[in-house]
Design a protein around this motif. Structure first.
Motif, PDB file in Angstrom:
ATOM      1  N   SER B 349       0.980  -1.282  -0.123  1.00  0.00           N
ATOM      2  CA  SER B 349       0.099   0.130   0.054  1.00  0.00           C
ATOM      3  C   SER B 349       0.571   1.188   0.159  1.00  0.00           C
ATOM      4  N   TYR B 355      -7.468   5.963  -1.306  1.00  0.00           N
ATOM      5  CA  TYR B 355      -8.081   4.842  -0.894  1.00  0.00           C
ATOM      6  C   TYR B 355      -9.566   4.840  -0.444  1.00  0.00           C
ATOM      7  N   THR B 367     -12.792  -3.209   4.752  1.00  0.00           N
ATOM      8  CA  THR B 367     -11.829  -3.378   3.640  1.00  0.00           C
ATOM      9  C   THR B 367     -11.354  -1.781   3.546  1.00  0.00           C
ATOM     10  N   LEU B 369      -9.495  -0.458   0.062  1.00  0.00           N
ATOM     11  CA  LEU B 369      -8.517  -0.490  -1.443  1.00  0.00           C
ATOM     12  C   LEU B 369      -7.251   0.524  -1.715  1.00  0.00           C
ATOM     13  N   LEU B 376      -5.550   0.555  -8.771  1.00  0.00           N
ATOM     14  CA  LEU B 376      -5.759  -0.596  -7.785  1.00  0.00           C
ATOM     15  C   LEU B 376      -4.535  -1.326  -7.038  1.00  0.00           C
ATOM     16  N   SER B 379      -4.731  -3.673  -0.333  1.00  0.00           N
ATOM     17  CA  SER B 379      -6.205  -3.144   0.114  1.00  0.00           C
ATOM     18  C   SER B 379      -5.605  -4.306   0.984  1.00  0.00           C
ATOM     19  N   SER B 381      -8.539  -6.352   4.169  1.00  0.00           N
ATOM     20  CA  SER B 381      -9.331  -6.341   4.706  1.00  0.00           C
ATOM     21  C   SER B 381      -9.480  -6.997   6.421  1.00  0.00           C
ATOM     22  N   ASP B 387     -13.143 -10.603  -0.128  1.00  0.00           N
ATOM     23  CA  ASP B 387     -13.126  -8.823  -1.065  1.00  0.00           C
ATOM     24  C   ASP B 387     -11.109  -9.268  -0.781  1.00  0.00           C
ATOM     25  N   VAL B 391      -8.955  -8.736  -4.684  1.00  0.00           N
ATOM     26  CA  VAL B 391      -8.245  -8.468  -4.826  1.00  0.00           C
ATOM     27  C   VAL B 391      -6.636  -8.578  -5.229  1.00  0.00           C
TER      28      VAL B 391
END
Lengths: 106, 421
Positions: B349, B355, B367, B369, B376, B379, B381, B387, B391
């Motif tokens: 990230s 986000y 979640t 993202l 993207l 993520s 979660s 989710d 991803v």
């Protein structure tokens, strides 16, 4: 100790002894059975220990858990009625001889 | 494995470090048909074991020693992988090809054709007074975890220093045991190094509901003791938090000493390329001891301390040593267990510029993202496995999920995956 028969995606078959209480995944990875990735070590976090349980043992391995169910839905290989995450199946004497086919993609 | 065993005089591949990365290098070499002798040298006394459960299921007592083993002794024997534990390497010499010899503490030497450094990392300690008091623990090795587990069984007041993953996992275990638990964090929120604010807030609320107290934006001045035993943590504002157990979870320091002696490029960790090659073409490294090119930020290097990264770097190293095509790049991923919360993280990230948050009306899941220039990249979660899986799949195929549609928590992310434009 109860035995597990693994059919690996590369066509090889491996018979592995398991401690009671340890999971099918644990027994398989520690013995180095090809195809089981099991990256999270059994934390139910990765869906990379997907196996298909042979018919005669389908009931004996128990029900799919809720979180496992969601992970299996999105596993790399096709989900079938025989699909389980092998980290979620603890071995018992009743499961002696259980046969599983390791999913071709993890 | 308890009998000290002599080293062989020579080996084909020497792997220094017998953790996740080291074992995977050896196992992958055999899977690739590499037939030369392989020697794994571990500095810890235990046979190779899994580290992630140490701060989770092992610490709370639901997992035992046997479950931690990475492989059985039979596996190593049948794969002809020599494993020596309790054998730290003191010195290495290499020639231009990368071949050379290693000297273990105690004097034994072994010659090798190929060298792989999988030396891991050690827990960072705090340069403050009282850090060496009895009752001040780090959490990195099996020895650490055994010590901490025993102390948790008789502790009453626990202070955790650091609100990163290790600190939060330790706080989760301590609070579940009903212990008085306080987390002290220098930054103003949890997981500040890796996560966006909504995830920090979510975890803060949950930990507080478990009874964990937080001192955020707070520096520690010293750890105070009596007769060598910890008694309290003294904060910068002068307050003292009474404690009979202090868990220091302030990160890890890559094990780079041997690499530095060899003159390899080290920038926090051992610098490697995607094949795991160090600045010496003939020497490889994998796992927590390394830093690699950041996937989103050019000129930056990234240390990725995860099982997945250790395994995937190790596979790449094995392919390079065996002289076969490298495996395809993998999606970084990571997880954490904190009581009834399962965190699953896909991608890297850091480097995000926006986000999107998804959360069901129950408030029991979330979640986040992460996006960079509209695409993207990662993520995080909590209790939203679908989710995470979506991803991970999208990133693995170099695809994306449009941020506007992703905000609806009832839409399945896997149905939103599209090509990047």
């Amino acid at each position: 100790m109860p035995k597990i028969v693994f059919n690996s995606p590369d066509g090889s078959q491996h018979v592995v002894e398991a401690r009671n209480g340890s999971s099918i995944m644990e027994a398989g990875t520690r013995a180095g059975v090809p195809g089981i990735v099991a990256e999270c070590g059994g934390a139910l976090a990765c869906a990379t220990c997907h196996v298909y349980v042979a018919d005669p043992f389908r009931d004996a391995v128990g029900e799919v858990g809720d979180f496992e169910d969601e992970m299996l839905d999105d596993a790399e290989a096709e989900r079938t009625a025989a699909s389980r995450l092998s980290c979620q199946i603890p071995m018992t004497d009743e499961l002696d001889g259980v046969e599983v086919t390791v999913a071709p993609e993890q | 494995m308890s009998e000290p065993q002599n080293l062989p005089a020579r080996t084909g591949v020497l792997v220094v470090g017998a953790g996740e990365a080291g074992v995977r290098v050896a196992a992958s070499l055999r899977e690739l048909g590499h037939d030369e002798p392989i020697l794994l040298l571990g500095d810890e006394p235990h046979p190779p074991y899994q580290r992630p459960p140490l701060s989770k299921a092992f610490l709370d007592g639901t997992t035992d020693h046997d479950t931690l083993a990475l492989r059985t002794p039979d596996f190593f024997r049948e794969a002809r992988i020599e494993v020596r534990t309790g054998r730290p390497v003191a010195d290495l010499e290499i020639d231009d090809s990368g071949a050379g010899s290693a000297r273990c503490a105690g004097g034994d030497t072994v010659a090798f054709d190929h060298l792989v450094l999988a030396t891991g990392a050690r827990a960072r300690t705090l340069p403050i007074g009282g850090a060496d008091l009895d009752g001040v623990c780090t959490l990195r090795s099996l020895h650490d975890a055994e010590t901490l587990r025993a102390r948790l069984a008789r502790a009453h007041r626990v202070v955790v220093l650091g609100a990163g993953y290790i600190g939060l996992e330790a706080a989760a275990v301590a609070s579940a045991r009903g212990l008085d638990t306080t987390v002290v964090e220098r930054e103003n929120r949890l997981l500040s190094r890796v996560s966006a604010a909504p995830l920090s807030e979510f975890l803060l609320d949950r930990h507080r509901a478990w009874g964990v107290r937080f001192e955020l934006d707070t520096e520690v001045r010293e750890i105070v003791g009596d007769s060598g035993r910890v008694q309290a943590v003294k904060l910068a504002d002068g307050r003292e938090l009474p404690a009979d157990l202090v868990v220091v979870g302030v990160g890890a320091v890559p094990g780079t000493e041997l690499a530095e002696k060899l003159g390899l490029e080290v920038r926090r960790g051992i610098v490697v390329d995607t094949a795991g090659r160090t600045s010496h073409r003939g020497v490889f490294a994998a796992g927590d001891c390394t830093v690699l090119p950041h996937p989103h930020l050019s000129d930056e290097l990234l240390g990725v301390e995860s099982v997945q990264n250790a395994n995937d770097q190790a596979r790449a190293v094995a392919a390079a040593v065996a002289g076969v095509a490298p495996p395809p790049p993998a999606v970084p991923w990571f997880w954490s267990d904190q009581r009834d919360l399962k965190l699953q993280i896909a991608g890297i990230s850091s480097g995000h510029d926006s986000y999107v948050v998804r959360s069901s009306s129950s408030g029991n899941d979330v979640t986040v993202l992460y996006y960079r220039e509209g695409a993207l990249i990662a993520s995080e979660s909590v209790n939203r496995p679908k989710d995470f899986m979506a991803v991970k799949r999208a990133l693995g195929k170099d695809r994306t999920i449009p941020p506007t549609a992703a905000a609806d928590p009832d839409t399945l992310l896997k149905d939103l995956i599209i090509d990047r434009t």
